[in-house]
Design an enzyme around this catalytic site. Structure first.
Site, mmCIF file in Angstrom:
data_model
loop_
_atom_site.group_PDB
_atom_site.id
_atom_site.type_symbol
_atom_site.label_atom_id
_atom_site.label_comp_id
_atom_site.label_asym_id
_atom_site.label_seq_id
_atom_site.Cartn_x
_atom_site.Cartn_y
_atom_site.Cartn_z
ATOM 1 N N LYS A 48 -41.975 47.258 -10.652
ATOM 2 C CA LYS A 48 -42.155 45.883 -11.126
ATOM 3 C C LYS A 48 -42.959 45.803 -12.430
ATOM 4 C CE LYS A 48 -39.783 43.933 -7.887
ATOM 5 N NZ LYS A 48 -38.544 43.186 -8.127
HETATM 6 N N1 PMP Z 1 -38.857 47.904 -3.084
HETATM 7 C C1 PMP Z 1 -39.973 47.168 -3.154
HETATM 8 C C2 PMP Z 1 -41.210 47.692 -2.508
HETATM 9 C C3 PMP Z 1 -39.957 45.920 -3.788
HETATM 10 O O1 PMP Z 1 -41.083 45.182 -3.836
HETATM 11 C C4 PMP Z 1 -38.753 45.461 -4.350
HETATM 12 C C5 PMP Z 1 -38.727 44.120 -5.037
HETATM 13 N N2 PMP Z 1 -38.578 43.015 -4.202
HETATM 14 C C6 PMP Z 1 -37.595 46.258 -4.260
HETATM 15 C C7 PMP Z 1 -37.704 47.475 -3.620
HETATM 16 C C8 PMP Z 1 -36.257 45.827 -4.782
HETATM 17 O O2 PMP Z 1 -36.197 45.778 -6.171
HETATM 18 P P1 PMP Z 1 -35.405 44.603 -6.874
HETATM 19 O O3 PMP Z 1 -36.181 43.336 -6.641
HETATM 20 O O4 PMP Z 1 -35.352 44.979 -8.308
HETATM 21 O O5 PMP Z 1 -34.054 44.496 -6.255
#
Ligand code: PMP
Length: 344
Positions: A48
């Site tokens: 993130k």
């Molecule tokens: N793994 C974790 C620990 C996350 O916080 C997130 C984000 N919600 C994701 C995977 C998935 O990534 P994305 O939001 O880019 O699909």
């Protein structure tokens, strides 16, 4: 003197360019070559960081943000941490509206990075004025010089990964990647990376990972939102109870659902076998790799890149706690020989 010192000016230049690490023992019985893109190497310990930096710098480029302004989002998770970190360096205020379900540890962590945290009641509907969605929206409307990140519905979330994660993987594999496998939450990671990779080679298979209790897989297959798919589950960050516009469903070839229990055991297995201390969704991705392999998705020539989204330290009281695993009943199905090895 300053120019002789090999130092980063601040943590922001460490965002992205995360390593690709070969998976060895955990994939021993599977055909193909498997590599993890370990996003815990970002300074905020998750993928993130990429979207936090990109969305904020895009707003700066457009002249929407100037120092002293305010960044607003609804999250107690990785995105909140990354936004707070980037805000500190760039001189913005960061306001995070979180649910009262969020652990004290998480709230303390965000506050320690200078974020102002509004704790909103968890048991109200999304359209209630006290919900964290509506609190964030209201704060955004009331705060002059603020931006609302809105990661589930922000195209810039996809763009961030199109511009960084995708090109990095292409370059790190010398274009030899055959499969990308990633969790879908907002969908930003998989959609952005997939878009870039498919532009280079449309034959690359893009494999999504979803949770039982989430609507994404069914929506991908039917283009219909089926509320009956929704029920509570434990993996945080994986799957969703709504359809995010930050997911480009057309770029994903297939979704696989994984269970809380198998993903939890596989998360711990990654640490034990690969020495990689990663989060619960990394275990979900690895679990999906096993299931895709069973379905015959890979052969000896496959070069499979798995995104491991974050670091294990955020899960000490969950998946890495034997007490928690036991409370969930996740040890119940482990065979007797294994249980003897587990100390409570
Ligand atoms: N793994 C974790 C620990 C996350 O916080 C997130 C984000 N919600 C994701 C995977 C998935 O990534 P994305 O939001 O880019 O699909």
């Amino acid at each position: 003197m300053k120019e002789d010192i090999k130092a980063h000016d601040n943590v922001l230049s460490l965002i992205g360019n995360t390593p690709l690490i070969r998976l060895n023992k955990i994939t021993e019985s599977l055909p193909g070559n498997f590599y993890a893109k370990v996003e815990a190497f970002n300074p905020g310990h998750s993928t993130k960081d990429r979207i936090a930096l990109y969305i904020i710098e895009e707003a700066e480029r457009q002249g929407i943000l100037t120092p002293g302004d305010t960044i607003i989002e609804t999250t107690s998770g990785n995105t909140g941490f990354s936004l707070a970190m980037v805000s500190i360096i760039k001189g913005y205020s960061c306001i995070l509206a979180v649910s009262s379900k969020s652990s004290k540890d998480k709230i303390d962590m965000l506050r320690s990075l200078g974020a102002k945290v509004y704790v909103c009641p968890a048991h109200v509907s999304a359209d209630d004025e006290r919900s964290y969605y509506n609190v964030a929206k209201r704060l955004h409307e009331e705060t002059k010089g603020s931006i609302y990140i809105n990661q589930y519905f922000n195209q810039l979330n996809i763009d961030a990964h199109y511009k960084s994660t995708g090109p990095e993987i292409w370059e790190q594999t010398n274009g030899k990647i055959t499969h990308l496998i990633a969790c879908s939450g907002t969908g930003g990671t998989i959609s952005g990376a997939a878009k870039f990779l498919k532009e280079q080679n449309p034959n690359i298979r893009i494999l999504g990972v979803d949770a039982f209790g989430s609507v994404l897989k069914k929506y991908h297959e039917t283009k219909e939102f089926d509320a009956e798919e929704i029920y509570p589950y434990r993996i945080e960050g994986l799957g969703k109870n709504l359809i995010p516009t930050a997911t480009d469903f057309d770029s994903i070839d297939h979704f696989m659902k994984v269970t809380d229990e198998e993903s939890a055991h596989t998360t711990r297995e990654i640490a034990k076998k690969e020495g990689l201390f990663v989060g619960y969704t990394s275990g979900a991705v690895m679990q999906a790799i096993k299931q895709y392999a069973e379905e015959g998705e890979f052969n000896e020539n496959s070069n499979v890149i798995a995104i491991f989204p974050d670091h294990g330290s955020r899960y000490m009281s969950k998946v890495y706690s034997d007490d928690w695993m036991n409370e969930q009943g996740f040890f119940d199905s482990v065979n007797a020989e294994e249980v003897q090895k587990i100390e409570f």
